[in-house]
Structures are given as structure tokens and as C-alpha cells.
Motif scaffolding. Structure first.
Motif, PDB file in Angstrom:
ATOM      1  N   MET A 102      -4.403  -2.301  -6.541  1.00  0.00           N
ATOM      2  CA  MET A 102      -3.693  -1.620  -7.704  1.00  0.00           C
ATOM      3  C   MET A 102      -2.771  -0.528  -7.240  1.00  0.00           C
ATOM      4  SD  MET A 102      -7.090   1.376  -7.644  1.00  0.00           S
ATOM      5  CE  MET A 102      -6.162   2.550  -8.464  1.00  0.00           C
ATOM      6  N   LYS A 103      -2.041  -0.324  -8.034  1.00  0.00           N
ATOM      7  CA  LYS A 103      -0.891   0.639  -7.915  1.00  0.00           C
ATOM      8  C   LYS A 103      -1.486   2.225  -7.736  1.00  0.00           C
ATOM      9  CE  LYS A 103       3.958   2.050  -9.517  1.00  0.00           C
ATOM     10  NZ  LYS A 103       4.939   1.687 -10.214  1.00  0.00           N
ATOM     11  N   ASP A 104      -1.095   2.804  -6.852  1.00  0.00           N
ATOM     12  CA  ASP A 104      -1.364   4.385  -6.697  1.00  0.00           C
ATOM     13  C   ASP A 104      -0.691   5.032  -5.716  1.00  0.00           C
ATOM     14  OD1 ASP A 104      -3.331   6.319  -7.410  1.00  0.00           O
ATOM     15  OD2 ASP A 104      -5.119   5.584  -6.205  1.00  0.00           O
ATOM     16  N   ASP A 105      -0.671   6.369  -6.000  1.00  0.00           N
ATOM     17  CA  ASP A 105       0.010   7.033  -5.033  1.00  0.00           C
ATOM     18  C   ASP A 105      -1.089   7.548  -3.830  1.00  0.00           C
ATOM     19  OD1 ASP A 105       1.307   9.196  -3.821  1.00  0.00           O
ATOM     20  OD2 ASP A 105       1.923  10.425  -5.344  1.00  0.00           O
ATOM     21  N   SER A 106      -0.315   7.170  -2.689  1.00  0.00           N
ATOM     22  CA  SER A 106      -1.040   7.172  -1.405  1.00  0.00           C
ATOM     23  C   SER A 106      -1.368   8.707  -1.209  1.00  0.00           C
ATOM     24  CB  SER A 106      -0.600   6.578  -0.371  1.00  0.00           C
ATOM     25  OG  SER A 106      -0.441   5.285  -0.401  1.00  0.00           O
ATOM     26  N   THR A 107      -0.391   9.666  -1.556  1.00  0.00           N
ATOM     27  CA  THR A 107      -0.511  11.069  -1.296  1.00  0.00           C
ATOM     28  C   THR A 107      -1.444  11.722  -2.426  1.00  0.00           C
ATOM     29  OG1 THR A 107       1.410  11.615  -2.412  1.00  0.00           O
ATOM     30  CG2 THR A 107       1.563  11.237   0.033  1.00  0.00           C
ATOM     31  N   ASP A 108      -2.005  11.141  -3.518  1.00  0.00           N
ATOM     32  CA  ASP A 108      -2.761  11.700  -4.441  1.00  0.00           C
ATOM     33  C   ASP A 108      -3.689  10.544  -5.216  1.00  0.00           C
ATOM     34  OD1 ASP A 108      -3.347  13.564  -6.396  1.00  0.00           O
ATOM     35  OD2 ASP A 108      -1.674  13.467  -7.679  1.00  0.00           O
ATOM     36  N   LEU A 109      -4.500   9.890  -4.394  1.00  0.00           N
ATOM     37  CA  LEU A 109      -5.503   8.887  -4.728  1.00  0.00           C
ATOM     38  C   LEU A 109      -6.273   9.193  -5.784  1.00  0.00           C
ATOM     39  CD1 LEU A 109      -6.255   7.963  -1.089  1.00  0.00           C
ATOM     40  CD2 LEU A 109      -4.785   6.706  -2.535  1.00  0.00           C
ATOM     41  N   SER A 110      -6.639   8.001  -6.527  1.00  0.00           N
ATOM     42  CA  SER A 110      -7.460   7.991  -7.706  1.00  0.00           C
ATOM     43  C   SER A 110      -8.768   8.116  -7.526  1.00  0.00           C
ATOM     44  CB  SER A 110      -7.137   6.854  -8.793  1.00  0.00           C
ATOM     45  OG  SER A 110      -5.700   6.748  -8.993  1.00  0.00           O
ATOM     46  N   PHE A 111      -9.234   7.895  -6.174  1.00  0.00           N
ATOM     47  CA  PHE A 111     -10.602   7.765  -6.149  1.00  0.00           C
ATOM     48  C   PHE A 111     -11.404   9.095  -5.698  1.00  0.00           C
ATOM     49  CE2 PHE A 111      -8.156   4.127  -4.440  1.00  0.00           C
ATOM     50  CZ  PHE A 111      -8.786   3.113  -5.168  1.00  0.00           C
ATOM     51  N   GLN A 112     -12.790   8.943  -5.945  1.00  0.00           N
ATOM     52  CA  GLN A 112     -13.536  10.056  -5.589  1.00  0.00           C
ATOM     53  C   GLN A 112     -13.666  10.247  -4.245  1.00  0.00           C
ATOM     54  OE1 GLN A 112     -14.741  11.990  -8.153  1.00  0.00           O
ATOM     55  NE2 GLN A 112     -13.487  10.927  -9.514  1.00  0.00           N
ATOM     56  N   ASP A 113     -14.189  11.519  -3.936  1.00  0.00           N
ATOM     57  CA  ASP A 113     -14.513  11.867  -2.461  1.00  0.00           C
ATOM     58  C   ASP A 113     -15.681  10.960  -1.988  1.00  0.00           C
ATOM     59  OD1 ASP A 113     -12.987  14.050  -3.197  1.00  0.00           O
ATOM     60  OD2 ASP A 113     -14.247  15.626  -2.798  1.00  0.00           O
ATOM     61  N   ASP A 114     -15.415  10.901  -0.655  1.00  0.00           N
ATOM     62  CA  ASP A 114     -16.683   9.952  -0.009  1.00  0.00           C
ATOM     63  C   ASP A 114     -17.145   8.498  -0.597  1.00  0.00           C
ATOM     64  OD1 ASP A 114     -16.817  12.563   1.277  1.00  0.00           O
ATOM     65  OD2 ASP A 114     -18.673  13.240  -0.062  1.00  0.00           O
ATOM     66  N   THR A 115     -16.045   7.879  -0.775  1.00  0.00           N
ATOM     67  CA  THR A 115     -16.103   6.593  -1.478  1.00  0.00           C
ATOM     68  C   THR A 115     -16.170   5.416  -0.391  1.00  0.00           C
ATOM     69  OG1 THR A 115     -15.130   7.234  -3.468  1.00  0.00           O
ATOM     70  CG2 THR A 115     -15.102   5.070  -3.133  1.00  0.00           C
ATOM     71  N   PHE A 116     -15.303   5.580   0.652  1.00  0.00           N
ATOM     72  CA  PHE A 116     -14.961   4.310   1.519  1.00  0.00           C
ATOM     73  C   PHE A 116     -15.586   4.274   2.996  1.00  0.00           C
ATOM     74  CE2 PHE A 116     -11.702   4.186  -1.518  1.00  0.00           C
ATOM     75  CZ  PHE A 116     -11.840   2.807  -2.275  1.00  0.00           C
ATOM     76  N   ASP A 117     -16.053   3.406   3.582  1.00  0.00           N
ATOM     77  CA  ASP A 117     -16.521   3.364   4.846  1.00  0.00           C
ATOM     78  C   ASP A 117     -15.141   3.537   5.773  1.00  0.00           C
ATOM     79  OD1 ASP A 117     -19.231   3.038   4.089  1.00  0.00           O
ATOM     80  OD2 ASP A 117     -18.832   0.821   3.818  1.00  0.00           O
ATOM     81  N   ALA A 118     -13.984   2.857   5.490  1.00  0.00           N
ATOM     82  CA  ALA A 118     -12.961   2.870   6.382  1.00  0.00           C
ATOM     83  C   ALA A 118     -11.784   2.920   5.456  1.00  0.00           C
ATOM     84  CB  ALA A 118     -12.645   1.409   7.198  1.00  0.00           C
ATOM     85  N   VAL A 119     -10.881   3.508   5.791  1.00  0.00           N
ATOM     86  CA  VAL A 119      -9.407   3.513   5.296  1.00  0.00           C
ATOM     87  C   VAL A 119      -8.580   2.944   6.354  1.00  0.00           C
ATOM     88  CG1 VAL A 119      -7.338   4.883   4.494  1.00  0.00           C
ATOM     89  CG2 VAL A 119      -9.883   5.457   3.710  1.00  0.00           C
ATOM     90  N   THR A 120      -7.709   1.962   6.076  1.00  0.00           N
ATOM     91  CA  THR A 120      -6.577   1.453   6.860  1.00  0.00           C
ATOM     92  C   THR A 120      -5.220   1.566   6.258  1.00  0.00           C
ATOM     93  OG1 THR A 120      -6.780  -0.771   5.730  1.00  0.00           O
ATOM     94  CG2 THR A 120      -8.205  -0.224   7.653  1.00  0.00           C
ATOM     95  N   VAL A 121      -4.018   1.871   7.061  1.00  0.00           N
ATOM     96  CA  VAL A 121      -2.982   1.830   6.795  1.00  0.00           C
ATOM     97  C   VAL A 121      -1.832   1.420   8.055  1.00  0.00           C
ATOM     98  CG1 VAL A 121      -2.461   4.298   7.510  1.00  0.00           C
ATOM     99  CG2 VAL A 121      -0.741   3.252   5.933  1.00  0.00           C
ATOM    100  N   ALA A 122      -1.320   0.027   7.547  1.00  0.00           N
ATOM    101  CA  ALA A 122      -0.492  -0.573   8.623  1.00  0.00           C
ATOM    102  C   ALA A 122       0.847  -0.397   8.249  1.00  0.00           C
ATOM    103  CB  ALA A 122      -1.015  -2.031   8.840  1.00  0.00           C
ATOM    104  N   TYR A 123       1.475   0.138   8.812  1.00  0.00           N
ATOM    105  CA  TYR A 123       3.351   0.392   9.006  1.00  0.00           C
ATOM    106  C   TYR A 123       3.643   0.756   7.812  1.00  0.00           C
ATOM    107  CZ  TYR A 123       1.996  -2.535  13.006  1.00  0.00           C
ATOM    108  OH  TYR A 123       1.653  -2.886  14.110  1.00  0.00           O
ATOM    109  N   GLY A 124       2.926   1.750   7.093  1.00  0.00           N
ATOM    110  CA  GLY A 124       3.301   2.176   5.921  1.00  0.00           C
ATOM    111  C   GLY A 124       3.237   3.651   5.826  1.00  0.00           C
ATOM    112  N   ALA A 125       2.648   4.356   6.775  1.00  0.00           N
ATOM    113  CA  ALA A 125       2.603   6.013   6.759  1.00  0.00           C
ATOM    114  C   ALA A 125       3.855   6.632   6.857  1.00  0.00           C
ATOM    115  CB  ALA A 125       1.718   6.428   7.826  1.00  0.00           C
TER     116      ALA A 125
END
Length: 239
Positions: free
Chosen positions: A109-132
Motif C-alpha cells: 500500500m502507498k503510505d508516507d513512512s513519516t506519517d503512517l496510516s496504522f494504529q498504535d501497537d499494531t505490528f510485532d516487527a517493523v523493517t526498513v532496508a536501504y530506505g531510511a
């Protein structure tokens, strides 16, 4: 909580347009410019999450989905959501995911990584590879990753970095500023993308600088490991 609306910005628009242009040749160039070593870096980063067995993963700046596909294969999660600002990159990723038979596990899904669409406390892990390094506001992006992680969840961030010591530091400067732009231009036919890469690396914080930033953004335990003389650095942080 997420603020209303997306922050735009000239850098964000330029990065989005650039990655849309180079999407068809992106994977080929990545592997060529790193001499294939990037595959090993990605495997090491994914495998560092194995002890935590995350079932829900958010892959930020997912691009063409390479990291998400690898995570699906090696971690066997229930769901991975890959987000990016470039539809061109994700279109390539969607085709790859379908070919791999992972379209019931990986979603884009298209989303702004600095202003995410998801609720708090949603994911077990967050990954970012060569994009930060492409974030318009790094602290905003890291804070959002922390926000959407469940308590005790883990951030896996892996990024290209400048080797800290002679002679690799000097040799890499020559490669990044002379060789890389020429190869990138020949294959992608884009004059800006592979001059942008060394510039973005130069301003991205090195390991010792990024650790306190991660803590400031809400992470507790933070550790890092350099790969291949410091050409790439992996960070593992706990919320």
C-alpha cells in the motif's frame, strides 16, 4: 496517534518521481552495484529477527519487495504489509510476490513512512532496508515506526553506510562518486538516481550517531552491527 493529512515536501516528491523512473531496472542495478553482496546483508538482517518469530511485519520503504519476500520465506509470518511512496516500485513488487506465490502473505500500500496510516501497537516487527536515508524527516520516520510497534516489538533497520577506516573509506568514495553514477546512468538511463545515492549516504547518521537518535525516538535496547568493512550497517531496536 497519526496526524491528519500527509506532509508533502519537495524532497518527498523528488524521491517518489525518481524511484518511479528507475523501478524497472532497480533490482538489477542493486545486485550489480553491490556485486551481489546486498543479498547476504539482507539475509543476515532478516535472520536477526528469527528468535522473536514476528507474526505481523510492516516493511517500510518496501520498494520492489525484496526484503518482504525474504522475510516471508525465512520468518514464516502471518502477514507482511509493505509500504512505499513509489507506486512504480510496488508494481514491480506485486508482480514478484505473485510469481513467488506469496500474495496471500505480502500486501502493498502507498503510505508516507513519516506519517503512517496504522494504529498504535499494531505490528510485532517493523523493517526498513536501504530506505531510511530517503526520509525527509528521519526522526519523524523512526518515531512512527516505534508508535506502530507493539510493546516489546522490534525494529530491524539496515542501511548503506560509509566505511569508517582507511583504505576502504577512500576506495568507497571513489566507487560511489565515480563508478556508481556511470553504471547507474548506463543501465537506468537516469542522470540523477545514482548521484543521489552517495549524497544521501553522506548525510545519513553513522552507527554511533544513529543509536542515540533511536533511543530519543522511543526505543529502549539498541544494538548495531557493521557488514563488509562498514559498507552496510544493521540496527536492531526494541520498543
Amino acid at each position: 496517534m497519526r496526524k491528519d493529512g500527509h506532509r508533502g515536501g519537495a524532497q518527498r516528491a523528488q524521491v517518489e518521481a525518481m524511484f518511479n523512473r528507475i523501478a524497472p531496472t532497480y533490482d538489477r542495478l542493486n545486485h550489480l552495484l553491490s556485486l551481489g553482496i546486498d543479498r547476504r546483508w539482507r539475509r543476515k538482517a532478516v535472520d536477526a529477527l528469527k528468535p522473536y518469530a514476528p507474526l505481523t511485519i510492516l516493511d517500510i520503504a518496501t520498494g520492489t519487495g525484496d526484503f518482504a519476500i525474504l522475510a516471508a520465506r525465512r520468518l514464516d509470518p502471518d502477514r507482511i504489509i509493505g509500504v512505499d511512496i513509489s507506486e512504480g516500485m510496488m508494481d514491480v513488487g506485486r508482480k514478484k510476490v505473485k510469481q513467488e506465490g506469496l500474495d496471500n502473505t505480502i500486501f502493498f500500500m502507498k503510505d508516507d513512512s513519516t506519517d503512517l496510516s496504522f494504529q498504535d501497537d499494531t505490528f510485532d516487527a517493523v523493517t526498513v532496508a536501504y530506505g531510511a536515508r530517503n526520509f525527509e524527516n528521519l526522526e519523524a520516520g523512526l518515531s512512527e515506526m516505534c508508535r506502530v510497534l507493539k510493546p516489546g516489538g522490534h525494529l530491524m533497520l539496515v542501511e548503506l553506510t560509509t566505511p569508517p577506516h582507511f583504505p576502504m573509506k577512500q576506495l568507497f568514495w571513489i566507487y560511489a562518486h565515480v563508478v556508481m553514477p556511470v553504471i547507474g546512468r548506463l543501465i537506468s538511463h537516469d542522470d540523477s538516481a545514482y548521484t543521489y545515492l552517495p549524497r544521501s549516504m553522506a548525510v545519513f547518521p553513522q552507527a554511533e550517531q544513529l543509536v542515540p537518535t533511536l533511543r530519543h525516538c522511543g526505543f529502549s535496547k539498541v544494538e548495531f552491527k557493521r557488514f563488509t568493512f562498514g559498507l552496510s550497517t544493521m540496527y536492531l531496536a526494541t520498543k
